[in-house]
Design a protein around this motif. Structure first.
Motif, PDB file in Angstrom:
ATOM      1  N   ASP A 297     -19.383   6.302  96.888  1.00 29.53           N
ATOM      2  CA  ASP A 297     -20.229   6.838  95.559  1.00 29.53           C
ATOM      3  C   ASP A 297     -19.643   8.113  95.109  1.00 29.53           C
ATOM      4  N   ALA A 298     -19.745   7.928  93.620  1.00 28.88           N
ATOM      5  CA  ALA A 298     -18.919   9.246  92.955  1.00 28.88           C
ATOM      6  C   ALA A 298     -19.607  10.582  93.194  1.00 28.88           C
ATOM      7  N   GLU A 299     -20.920  10.411  93.537  1.00 30.84           N
ATOM      8  CA  GLU A 299     -21.791  11.937  93.744  1.00 30.84           C
ATOM      9  C   GLU A 299     -22.624  11.439  95.067  1.00 30.84           C
ATOM     10  N   PRO A 300     -23.122  12.696  95.528  1.00 30.81           N
ATOM     11  CA  PRO A 300     -23.886  12.468  96.897  1.00 30.81           C
ATOM     12  C   PRO A 300     -24.973  11.388  96.570  1.00 30.81           C
ATOM     13  N   THR A 301     -25.057  10.601  97.618  1.00 29.89           N
ATOM     14  CA  THR A 301     -26.181   9.418  97.553  1.00 29.89           C
ATOM     15  C   THR A 301     -27.541   9.916  97.621  1.00 29.89           C
ATOM     16  N   PHE A 302     -27.823  10.919  98.476  1.00 28.45           N
ATOM     17  CA  PHE A 302     -29.093  11.173  99.167  1.00 28.45           C
ATOM     18  C   PHE A 302     -28.815  12.553  99.642  1.00 28.45           C
ATOM     19  N   MET A 303     -29.364  13.787  98.655  1.00 29.68           N
ATOM     20  CA  MET A 303     -29.186  15.037  98.833  1.00 29.68           C
ATOM     21  C   MET A 303     -30.560  15.668  99.496  1.00 29.68           C
TER      22      MET A 303
ATOM     23  N   TYR B 134     -15.185  13.530  95.537  1.00 27.95           N
ATOM     24  CA  TYR B 134     -15.368  14.895  95.277  1.00 27.95           C
ATOM     25  C   TYR B 134     -15.054  15.752  96.393  1.00 27.95           C
ATOM     26  N   PRO B 135     -15.016  17.137  96.144  1.00 27.20           N
ATOM     27  CA  PRO B 135     -14.555  18.057  97.248  1.00 27.20           C
ATOM     28  C   PRO B 135     -15.501  18.208  98.284  1.00 27.20           C
ATOM     29  N   ILE B 136     -15.183  17.974  99.669  1.00 28.14           N
ATOM     30  CA  ILE B 136     -15.954  18.027 100.557  1.00 28.14           C
ATOM     31  C   ILE B 136     -15.197  18.648 101.814  1.00 28.14           C
ATOM     32  N   HIS B 137     -15.767  18.974 103.034  1.00 24.70           N
ATOM     33  CA  HIS B 137     -15.125  19.624 104.214  1.00 24.70           C
ATOM     34  C   HIS B 137     -14.832  18.612 105.010  1.00 24.70           C
ATOM     35  N   SER B 138     -16.016  17.724 105.341  1.00 21.40           N
ATOM     36  CA  SER B 138     -15.611  16.663 106.463  1.00 21.40           C
ATOM     37  C   SER B 138     -16.707  15.439 106.213  1.00 21.40           C
ATOM     38  N   VAL B 139     -16.239  14.564 107.053  1.00 23.80           N
ATOM     39  CA  VAL B 139     -17.192  13.158 107.155  1.00 23.80           C
ATOM     40  C   VAL B 139     -17.368  12.657 108.133  1.00 23.80           C
ATOM     41  N   PHE B 140     -18.525  12.188 108.910  1.00 27.39           N
ATOM     42  CA  PHE B 140     -18.728  11.879 110.140  1.00 27.39           C
ATOM     43  C   PHE B 140     -20.163  11.275 110.237  1.00 27.39           C
ATOM     44  N   ASN B 141     -20.490  10.885 111.546  1.00 29.59           N
ATOM     45  CA  ASN B 141     -21.824  10.345 112.071  1.00 29.59           C
ATOM     46  C   ASN B 141     -22.297   9.422 111.009  1.00 29.59           C
ATOM     47  N   PRO B 142     -21.898   8.446 110.509  1.00 21.94           N
ATOM     48  CA  PRO B 142     -22.429   7.600 109.651  1.00 21.94           C
ATOM     49  C   PRO B 142     -23.482   6.572 110.130  1.00 21.94           C
ATOM     50  N   GLY B 143     -24.587   6.181 109.362  1.00 21.76           N
ATOM     51  CA  GLY B 143     -25.391   5.166 109.569  1.00 21.76           C
ATOM     52  C   GLY B 143     -24.724   3.945 109.120  1.00 21.76           C
ATOM     53  N   ALA B 144     -25.152   2.837 109.669  1.00 21.96           N
ATOM     54  CA  ALA B 144     -24.248   1.548 109.002  1.00 21.96           C
ATOM     55  C   ALA B 144     -25.218   0.433 109.091  1.00 21.96           C
ATOM     56  N   THR B 145     -25.207  -0.535 107.912  1.00 22.08           N
ATOM     57  CA  THR B 145     -25.765  -1.816 107.962  1.00 22.08           C
ATOM     58  C   THR B 145     -24.999  -2.913 106.892  1.00 22.08           C
ATOM     59  N   LYS B 146     -25.296  -3.857 107.186  1.00 22.59           N
ATOM     60  CA  LYS B 146     -24.676  -5.075 106.662  1.00 22.59           C
ATOM     61  C   LYS B 146     -25.533  -5.470 105.535  1.00 22.59           C
ATOM     62  N   LEU B 147     -25.353  -5.321 104.011  1.00 20.47           N
ATOM     63  CA  LEU B 147     -26.044  -5.709 103.082  1.00 20.47           C
ATOM     64  C   LEU B 147     -26.220  -7.283 103.005  1.00 20.47           C
ATOM     65  N   LYS B 148     -27.168  -7.662 102.087  1.00 22.16           N
ATOM     66  CA  LYS B 148     -27.532  -9.009 101.922  1.00 22.16           C
ATOM     67  C   LYS B 148     -26.384  -9.870 101.595  1.00 22.16           C
ATOM     68  N   ASP B 149     -25.383  -9.359 100.621  1.00 27.59           N
ATOM     69  CA  ASP B 149     -24.051 -10.040 100.444  1.00 27.59           C
ATOM     70  C   ASP B 149     -22.904 -10.031 101.418  1.00 27.59           C
ATOM     71  N   GLY B 150     -23.322  -9.427 102.487  1.00 27.46           N
ATOM     72  CA  GLY B 150     -22.087  -9.280 103.650  1.00 27.46           C
ATOM     73  C   GLY B 150     -21.479  -8.250 103.485  1.00 27.46           C
ATOM     74  N   THR B 151     -21.694  -7.198 102.479  1.00 29.83           N
ATOM     75  CA  THR B 151     -21.018  -5.938 102.293  1.00 29.83           C
ATOM     76  C   THR B 151     -21.438  -4.993 103.559  1.00 29.83           C
TER      77      THR B 151
END
Ligand code: BMA
Length: 313
Positions: free
Chosen positions: A74-80, A26-43
């Motif tokens: 995700d096709a839409e914002p996950t957490f607004m 979807y249209p955005i300006h920029s994407v940065f500073n991500p939190g990260a984790t490995k899910l139980k299935d390794g993703t």
């Protein structure tokens, strides 16, 4: 003699940046500073800070099997931001740090809530990065760069954060028995002064890394000069049972903006990691960082090598 630029502790992925606004569904300006984790299935899951074209940020999840490419976003914002129920989120939510909490079998997401009175520390829990339970703003402005430790220490939860004080911005630690009321505040790492790379303003970068030698902390230092600010990373080690006790602190920075995608963007000369994942070897760290407040990049390093470097300081 040819001088080395840095000790080469962190190795950039050759095809950085790994995620940019162009990848978004979807249209955005920029994407940065991500939190990260490995899910139980390794993703690998990145909870990315996305700035939209109002200038405000929300969080959006991107998932990848190898943590490098083929991201499913995700096709839409996950957490607004939800300023009607949580007015402290009026101007958006930013810079999430994720910690899996085994005792609660949930992920804690500690993020910056940008309120009218400035940024504060907010907390939410999730099991699946779809449904989030908000605890609201737990530390008032001006405070940010916060993360929760994965377990209680002597019966209390532990939060690292970065309030702004009268004499600079230093890293603090606070304790809580219910995750809502925080106290017993102590300074854990002080910004240095004068010409140091980490003078006057420092903050936690990703959540601390638990090692047998202590909590390994990657922190950022902000050096202000005539052309702006230089964000760089340094290392410090803290006692496992008394995490405000600093056992070792590096002298030199270990990572700074050197590549064009780090040196030029919305905010030049910024590298800003908020998360990492650990490979199955128990040693290789994948550090995900915002580059110039514009895109997301990846660098890898060895926990063992970081600790060896730190011990020699
Ligand atoms: C810090 C944070 C980060 C940002 C950095 C550089 O204070 O707000 O989100 O990446 O500044 O602009």
């Amino acid at each position: 003699m040819k001088q080395k630029k840095n000790p080469g502790l962190l190795h950039r992925y050759k095809e950085n940046p790994i995620l940019t606004a162009k990848d978004w569904p979807y249209p955005i300006h920029s994407v940065f500073n991500p939190g990260a984790t490995k899910l139980k299935d390794g993703t690998t899951l990145l909870l990315c800070r996305v700035e939209d074209r109002t200038g405000k940020s929300h969080l959006c999840a991107a998932r990848s099997i190898n943590g490098i490419d083929d991201w499913k976003i995700d096709a839409e914002p996950t957490f607004m931001a939800d300023p009607e129920k949580f007015p402290e989120e009026l101007w958006g939510i930013e810079d999430p740090r994720i910690t899996f909490i085994p005792e609660l079998n949930q992920y804690a997401v500690v993020y910056t809530a940008y309120s009218k009175e400035g940024p504060g520390v907010a907390l939410a829990f999730t099991k699946d990065f779809q449904v989030f339970e908000r605890y609201g703003m737990i530390l008032q402005p001006e405070d940010k760069d916060a993360a929760l430790l994965p377990r209680k220490i002597e019966g209390r939860w532990v939060m690292i954060h970065r309030p702004i004080g009268a004499h600079g911005a230093h890293m603090w630690i606070s304790y809580s028995s219910d995750l809502k009321q925080w106290g017993d505040h102590k300074m854990m790492l002080e910004a240095r002064l004068g010409g140091w790379w980490d003078a006057n303003k420092i903050g936690l970068s990703p959540p601390p890394i638990e090692t047998p030698q202590g909590w390994l902390v990657i922190y950022h230092g902000v050096r202000h000069n005539a052309s702006g600010a230089l964000y760089r990373l340094g290392l410090a080690l803290f006692d496992l049972n008394t995490p405000e006790l600093c056992l070792k602190r590096g002298q030199e920075w270990i990572f700074g903006a050197e590549e064009p995608y780090e040196q030029r963007g919305d905010v030049d000369n910024v590298i800003f990691p908020c998360g990492y994942t650990l490979d199955a070897d128990g040693d290789t760290l994948n550090i995900y960082y915002g580059a110039a407040d514009t895109s997301i990049a990846l660098a890898t390093c060895s926990v063992k090598v970081l600790l060896e470097w730190l011990v020699k300081q």
